[in-house]
Write an enzyme that holds these catalytic residues in place. Structure first.
Site, PDB file in Angstrom:
ATOM      1  N   THR A 132       0.855  -1.183   0.000  1.00 44.81           N
ATOM      2  CA  THR A 132       0.000   0.000   0.000  1.00 44.81           C
ATOM      3  C   THR A 132       0.891   1.233   0.000  1.00 44.81           C
ATOM      4  OG1 THR A 132      -0.110   0.268   2.416  1.00 44.81           O
ATOM      5  CG2 THR A 132      -1.698  -1.248   1.407  1.00 44.81           C
ATOM      6  N   ALA A 140       3.109  -1.086   4.819  1.00 49.15           N
ATOM      7  CA  ALA A 140       2.404   0.126   5.237  1.00 49.15           C
ATOM      8  C   ALA A 140       3.432   1.247   5.318  1.00 49.15           C
ATOM      9  CB  ALA A 140       1.726  -0.083   6.586  1.00 49.15           C
ATOM     10  N   VAL A 147       7.327  -2.137   7.203  1.00 48.63           N
ATOM     11  CA  VAL A 147       7.243  -0.679   7.163  1.00 48.63           C
ATOM     12  C   VAL A 147       7.895  -0.147   5.889  1.00 48.63           C
ATOM     13  CG1 VAL A 147       7.811   1.473   8.326  1.00 48.63           C
ATOM     14  CG2 VAL A 147       7.267  -0.574   9.674  1.00 48.63           C
ATOM     15  N   LYS A 148       7.118   0.593   5.132  1.00 52.59           N
ATOM     16  CA  LYS A 148       7.595   1.162   3.878  1.00 52.59           C
ATOM     17  C   LYS A 148       8.250   2.516   4.165  1.00 52.59           C
ATOM     18  CE  LYS A 148       5.711   0.823  -0.811  1.00 52.59           C
ATOM     19  NZ  LYS A 148       4.455   0.853  -1.584  1.00 52.59           N
ATOM     20  N   VAL A 149       9.514   2.647   3.744  1.00 54.40           N
ATOM     21  CA  VAL A 149      10.302   3.839   4.046  1.00 54.40           C
ATOM     22  C   VAL A 149      10.861   4.413   2.747  1.00 54.40           C
ATOM     23  CG1 VAL A 149      12.308   4.727   5.305  1.00 54.40           C
ATOM     24  CG2 VAL A 149      10.941   2.868   6.293  1.00 54.40           C
TER      25      VAL A 149
END
Length: 226
Positions: free
Chosen positions: A27, A57, A83-85
């Site tokens: 996402t 996310a 965790v999308k960074v």
């Protein structure tokens, strides 16, 4: 190759998951806006309850402390959250720090092999090269996948190559041939992977022949299967 669906639409995720070939979900803020809703964390939790696989996310902070704070909160939602960074300086610093805490990351918005190399050295779980966006500016996006796969193989990096910004089935084929670990794609592309005109023609012909066979059997006084 693992298949992820690139959406925040719960109905699409359920339908794709019911196919039995879905390995995860990606996402981003734009997809969340499209899906609607008012509780981001609750929405991610619902996705995790649907799919038994990694769910990316994304943080929206761009400073180190903010990224760390948001990442820790997102990681607590569910064990499957990755965790999308973003691939920026403070993002790389955060990826290294999060890896030390055991929090998995998806380093996003990658457009060059040097960026991918830095992300792997920082300890990213996934690297997301955006091949479609490169194609949009007349740069062959698939070459980037090939370069990253080769670099990671050269040095034994464990970061998985997640081909993103996929626009059509040939992107999936080319990414698979290049050795990408994951392809994330819209639900429409997943459905296109199944389609082929010769399959439709062949099935139509088989069903027509079967109908004629039933008619012949009935005329001869034999029941099909009797």
């Amino acid at each position: 190759m693992k298949f992820f669906i690139d959406t925040a639409d719960l109905d699409e995720i359920r339908e794709a998951n019911d196919m039995g070939v879905l390995d995860g979900v990606t996402t981003n803020p734009s997809l969340m806006k499209k899906a609607g809703g008012s509780d981001f964390h609750a929405h991610i939790r619902k996705i995790c309850e649907i799919v038994d696989g990694d769910v990316s996310a994304e943080v929206t902070a761009t400073d180190f402390e903010g990224i760390m704070r948001e990442a820790r909160t997102l990681a607590k939602i569910h064990d499957n959250v990755v965790v999308k960074v973003p691939l920026i300086l403070d993002g790389i610093k955060a990826i290294r720090a999060l890896a030390a805490e055991g929090i998995r990351t998806n380093c996003t918005l990658c457009f060059s092999p040097t960026q991918a190399l830095i992300a792997a050295k920082a300890g990213a779980t996934y690297i997301s090269p955006f091949i479609g966006r490169l194609d949009d500016i007349s740069t062959p996006g698939m070459e980037l996948i090939e370069q990253i796969v080769q670099i990671y193989a050269n040095y034994g990096f464990e970061t998985e190559v997640l081909a993103a910004s996929i626009r059509h089935p040939m992107h999936v084929v080319e990414a698979a041939l290049a050795g990408a670990d994951v392809a994330t794609m819209p639900f429409g592309v997943i459905k296109q992977l199944i389609k082929h005109p010769l399959t439709d023609i062949g099935l139509e012909r088989f069903l027509a022949d079967w109908k004629q066979y039933e008619q012949q059997a009935a005329a001869a006084g034999d029941g099909v299967g009797s």
